[in-house]
Design a protein around this motif. Sequence first.
Motif, PDB file in Angstrom:
ATOM      1  N   GLY A 164      14.466  46.096  -5.045  1.00 19.82           N
ATOM      2  CA  GLY A 164      14.940  46.061  -6.417  1.00 19.82           C
ATOM      3  C   GLY A 164      14.822  47.415  -7.096  1.00 19.82           C
ATOM      4  O   GLY A 164      15.719  47.807  -7.862  1.00 19.82           O
ATOM      5  N   ALA A 165      13.727  48.127  -6.824  1.00 19.70           N
ATOM      6  CA  ALA A 165      13.523  49.445  -7.426  1.00 19.70           C
ATOM      7  C   ALA A 165      14.567  50.439  -6.933  1.00 19.70           C
ATOM      8  O   ALA A 165      15.077  51.263  -7.692  1.00 19.70           O
ATOM      9  CB  ALA A 165      12.116  49.949  -7.100  1.00 19.70           C
ATOM     10  N   ILE A 166      14.923  50.343  -5.646  1.00 16.91           N
ATOM     11  CA  ILE A 166      15.941  51.239  -5.096  1.00 16.91           C
ATOM     12  C   ILE A 166      17.303  50.940  -5.708  1.00 16.91           C
ATOM     13  O   ILE A 166      18.033  51.849  -6.132  1.00 16.91           O
ATOM     14  CB  ILE A 166      16.006  51.108  -3.556  1.00 16.91           C
ATOM     15  N   LEU A 167      17.641  49.670  -5.800  1.00 15.01           N
ATOM     16  CA  LEU A 167      18.956  49.291  -6.318  1.00 15.01           C
ATOM     17  C   LEU A 167      19.079  49.566  -7.822  1.00 15.01           C
ATOM     18  O   LEU A 167      20.179  49.795  -8.328  1.00 15.01           O
ATOM     19  CB  LEU A 167      19.232  47.809  -6.035  1.00 15.01           C
ATOM     20  N   SER A 168      17.935  49.564  -8.523  1.00 12.58           N
ATOM     21  CA  SER A 168      17.965  49.834  -9.961  1.00 12.58           C
ATOM     22  C   SER A 168      17.949  51.328 -10.271  1.00 12.58           C
ATOM     23  O   SER A 168      18.162  51.731 -11.413  1.00 12.58           O
ATOM     24  CB  SER A 168      16.777  49.155 -10.656  1.00 12.58           C
ATOM     25  N   GLY A 169      17.695  52.146  -9.236  1.00 15.56           N
ATOM     26  CA  GLY A 169      17.684  53.593  -9.437  1.00 15.56           C
ATOM     27  C   GLY A 169      16.314  54.163  -9.709  1.00 15.56           C
ATOM     28  O   GLY A 169      16.166  55.375  -9.884  1.00 15.56           O
ATOM     29  N   THR A 170      15.301  53.317  -9.751  1.00 18.24           N
ATOM     30  CA  THR A 170      13.934  53.799  -9.986  1.00 18.24           C
ATOM     31  C   THR A 170      13.460  54.662  -8.827  1.00 18.24           C
ATOM     32  O   THR A 170      12.762  55.660  -9.014  1.00 18.24           O
ATOM     33  CB  THR A 170      12.969  52.607 -10.170  1.00 18.24           C
ATOM     34  N   ILE A 171      13.832  54.275  -7.629  1.00 17.00           N
ATOM     35  CA  ILE A 171      13.534  55.034  -6.412  1.00 17.00           C
ATOM     36  C   ILE A 171      14.856  55.557  -5.852  1.00 17.00           C
ATOM     37  O   ILE A 171      15.855  54.815  -5.827  1.00 17.00           O
ATOM     38  CB  ILE A 171      12.817  54.141  -5.367  1.00 17.00           C
ATOM     39  N   PRO A 172      14.905  56.827  -5.407  1.00 19.02           N
ATOM     40  CA  PRO A 172      16.153  57.374  -4.853  1.00 19.02           C
ATOM     41  C   PRO A 172      16.695  56.515  -3.703  1.00 19.02           C
ATOM     42  O   PRO A 172      15.946  56.077  -2.824  1.00 19.02           O
ATOM     43  CB  PRO A 172      15.729  58.768  -4.353  1.00 19.02           C
ATOM     44  N   ASP A 173      17.984  56.279  -3.725  1.00 16.38           N
ATOM     45  CA  ASP A 173      18.631  55.424  -2.705  1.00 16.38           C
ATOM     46  C   ASP A 173      19.059  56.291  -1.522  1.00 16.38           C
ATOM     47  O   ASP A 173      20.236  56.578  -1.326  1.00 16.38           O
ATOM     48  CB  ASP A 173      19.840  54.716  -3.333  1.00 16.38           C
ATOM     49  N   GLU A 174      18.087  56.694  -0.714  1.00 13.24           N
ATOM     50  CA  GLU A 174      18.366  57.564   0.427  1.00 13.24           C
ATOM     51  C   GLU A 174      19.002  56.811   1.592  1.00 13.24           C
ATOM     52  O   GLU A 174      19.552  57.415   2.512  1.00 13.24           O
ATOM     53  CB  GLU A 174      17.069  58.237   0.886  1.00 13.24           C
ATOM     54  N   LEU A 175      18.927  55.487   1.580  1.00 13.39           N
ATOM     55  CA  LEU A 175      19.471  54.677   2.677  1.00 13.39           C
ATOM     56  C   LEU A 175      20.882  54.157   2.383  1.00 13.39           C
ATOM     57  O   LEU A 175      21.467  53.472   3.212  1.00 13.39           O
ATOM     58  CB  LEU A 175      18.537  53.492   2.964  1.00 13.39           C
ATOM     59  N   GLY A 176      21.390  54.446   1.203  1.00 13.14           N
ATOM     60  CA  GLY A 176      22.741  53.986   0.861  1.00 13.14           C
ATOM     61  C   GLY A 176      22.830  52.491   0.645  1.00 13.14           C
ATOM     62  O   GLY A 176      23.877  51.885   0.920  1.00 13.14           O
ATOM     63  N   LEU A 177      21.746  51.896   0.121  1.00 18.93           N
ATOM     64  CA  LEU A 177      21.741  50.442  -0.067  1.00 18.93           C
ATOM     65  C   LEU A 177      22.762  50.010  -1.120  1.00 18.93           C
ATOM     66  O   LEU A 177      23.394  48.956  -0.982  1.00 18.93           O
ATOM     67  CB  LEU A 177      20.339  49.959  -0.471  1.00 18.93           C
ATOM     68  N   GLY A 178      22.895  50.804  -2.171  1.00 18.37           N
ATOM     69  CA  GLY A 178      23.847  50.463  -3.229  1.00 18.37           C
ATOM     70  C   GLY A 178      25.269  50.387  -2.714  1.00 18.37           C
ATOM     71  O   GLY A 178      26.024  49.477  -3.072  1.00 18.37           O
ATOM     72  N   ALA A 179      25.631  51.329  -1.840  1.00 18.30           N
ATOM     73  CA  ALA A 179      26.983  51.346  -1.276  1.00 18.30           C
ATOM     74  C   ALA A 179      27.213  50.139  -0.381  1.00 18.30           C
ATOM     75  O   ALA A 179      28.306  49.553  -0.371  1.00 18.30           O
ATOM     76  CB  ALA A 179      27.204  52.633  -0.480  1.00 18.30           C
TER      77      ALA A 179
END
Length: 222
Positions: A164-179
């Motif tokens: 959730g933190a990665i998808l919300s932008g709190t943690i950098p999305d280095e794995l491309g989860l949002g895409a």
Amino acid sequence: MTWTVPNILTVLRLFAAPGVAVMFLFFARPWADWFALVLFVVAAVTDWFDGYIAREFNQESRFGAMLDPIADKAMVVIALLVITGFSGMNPWILLPATVILFREVFVSGLREFLGATSSTLKVTKLAKWKTTAQMVAIAVLFSTGVFEHHFAERVHGMDAEMVGAILSGTIPDELGLGALIWGEQATFLAGTVLLWIAAALTAITGWDYFSKARPYLMDGSE
């Protein structure tokens, strides 16, 4: 029969139909999704090529005319069964898939019953568009599985809070989860809309064939 290029392509497409399901028996996802998608798309493209070659080089045959629609139906039916199963019987997929399967079985039964007069049910341009819509919808829905399972691979070992933190932008999305999430949602929405369009075209062409066959279904008709 003569082993012309169009006939060979049609036979290969027929064998590719069960191959789509077999991919999920021998490979783990998302590789099974990738292989099924590539196999289905390549087989669908041969549907255009064998018809074009047959017309352009005068290689049309009775064998090809008989087997071509069978190969198309086998591809669509088997792929829809796979997609419906892996969608968890999602009603947005299940309902249009049911319409398509019902129509294909119904029209095949009409042609078998009519026998020598089955030429009454010649393939129309709308029916060709129907087949194209079905195949595009199925290809898009197969790609949904690719995005879904690549996402599952990359979040393996993470807890829900971190994801959730990665998808919300709190943690950098280095794995491309949002895409990957966007790709999964976009392809599912597009594939579902296309499948409903295909189901509508399928129902319309099915009714058209039934209307043409009705005179031959009446008692006392020749």
